[in-house]
Design an enzyme around this catalytic site. Structure first.
Site, PDB file in Angstrom:
ATOM      1  N   HIS A   1      -2.106   0.225  -9.531  1.00 21.92           N
ATOM      2  CA  HIS A   1      -2.125   1.540  -8.889  1.00 21.92           C
ATOM      3  C   HIS A   1      -0.755   2.209  -8.972  1.00 21.92           C
ATOM      4  CE1 HIS A   1      -6.187   1.627  -7.418  1.00 21.92           C
ATOM      5  NE2 HIS A   1      -6.052   0.465  -6.816  1.00 21.92           N
TER       6      HIS A   1
ATOM      7  N   HIS B   1       0.826  -1.202   0.000  1.00 17.72           N
ATOM      8  CA  HIS B   1       0.000   0.000   0.000  1.00 17.72           C
ATOM      9  C   HIS B   1       0.867   1.261   0.000  1.00 17.72           C
ATOM     10  CE1 HIS B   1      -3.191  -2.791   0.798  1.00 17.72           C
ATOM     11  NE2 HIS B   1      -2.671  -3.141   1.967  1.00 17.72           N
TER      12      HIS B   1
END
Length: 360
Positions: free
Chosen positions: A322, A296
């Site tokens: 991402h 993350h």
């Protein structure tokens, strides 16, 4: 006007959020088309629309074509970024942290201190956990010169949301510093938070913790986990959650000053044991890659490294959609230079700064 195709790379809401914030920093107009075209429900959702409205308010910008389900919009920012007190209610269990991560880069370069009170979801799938934000991302950002903090005022889970966080950010006053974390080093301690609301009778926080330790202990990790129970009679924070829910977050600290985290939220049909097991397994997976940031943090840190003065370098657990999207956007809009070789990500930041509304 900068033109961005929202269907490229991940095709996610990340493109909407980052592109809008970057164009405000650049002081240039933006048009985004094909918004979330690859998603089962394309177009702007409530959380994306609230981000756009928040950005428009902070910079007194002109937002056109943005409504629920919109496939495109245009945005023209003013030359100023205003601090102060703001309140936003997403209206769903949409991620409060996603909104916060969009406006923090703006607040760092605002004309005065900012305080954001955001209502929505704090713990859900496919979005950063508030605990990870609080205990992993923000400590790393402080090393780069981002003076920000978060306070949980009320937990919020899917489906009702209604959680509340308060984020405070002080203007940086100078250029952000690059981040250098090229070696994971040895883990010195592991910590965590196990929170459940309205579920003390089922001992959910204890069960998440017990299963987590069952997975981590054989590898030599003995995490210190805070076990929290939140209910109407004894709220953990300023006020209790409006519904049952659970969340677990873990993070490891190393002797090279890395913070590597993992988390999982509760969901219908998801046992406490499953949450504890999966969060622990995700932490071990990222540690075993030798990465210096977790899956993350690897993409969350990109915008700040792109704005910093100098070259940031850190090892990622693996490439994700991402990460690819954010690397593309910082190159396309901000002009940063990036490369990833053998898991080592390097970002040559642009040394961004503002003075009295003038971009330098």
């Amino acid at each position: 006007m900068i033109q961005i195709d929202g269907s490229r790379k991940s095709g996610s809401g990340t493109i909407v959020r980052d592109a809008t914030a970057f164009c405000i920093l650049r002081g240039e107009g933006l048009r985004v088309k094909n918004i979330r075209a690859k998603r089962p429900k394309p177009g702007l959702r409530a959380q994306h629309l609230k981000v756009l409205e928040a950005c428009a308010r902070i910079c007194m910008g002109e937002l056109k074509g943005a409504s629920l389900g919109s496939k495109e919009f245009t945005f023209v920012p003013s030359k100023d970024i205003h601090g102060g007190e703001y309140r936003w209610d997403i209206g769903t269990a949409g991620s409060t942290i996603m909104l916060a991560l969009t406006v923090i880069p703006l607040a760092v370069f605002a004309d005065r201190a900012s305080r954001y009170r955001i209502t929505g979801g704090l713990f859900q799938d496919f979005a950063p956990s508030t605990f990870h934000f609080q205990h992993v991302l923000l400590p790393i950002l402080r090393r780069m010169g981002v003076n920000a903090d978060v306070k949980i005022m009320r937990p919020g889970y899917v489906p009702q949301g209604q959680g509340i966080i308060q984020v405070t950010v002080m203007p940086a006053g100078r250029k952000l510093q690059p981040l250098s974390l090229t070696h994971q080093g040895s883990v010195t301690r592991t910590r965590g938070v196990a929170l459940s609301s309205w579920l003390k009778g089922r001992k959910v926080s204890e069960r998440m913790t017990r299963e987590c330790r069952t997975v981590l202990n054989p590898g030599g990790y003995d995490p210190k986990i805070d076990i929290l129970y939140d209910d109407k009679e004894k709220p953990v924070y300023d006020s209790p959650s409006v519904q049952p829910g659970a969340a677990l977050a873990l993070w490891a600290e190393t002797d090279t000053h890395c913070l590597i985290g993992a988390d999982m939220a509760g969901a219908r049909g998801r046992s406490a044991e499953f949450i504890g097991k999966k969060a622990a397994e995700h932490l071990l997976e990222d540690l075993h890659t030798g990465a210096s940031v977790d899956r993350h943090l690897a993409d969350q840190i990109i915008p700040f490294a792109a704005l910093a003065q100098g070259k940031s370098a850190f090892r990622i657990p693996g490439m994700t959609a991402h990460i690819e999207a954010r690397l593309w956007l910082v190159e396309e809009i901000l002009g940063a230079k990036t490369e990833v070789q053998g898991g080592l990500m390097r970002i040559q930041g642009i040394g961004y700064e503002r003075r009295k509304g003038v971009i330098l």
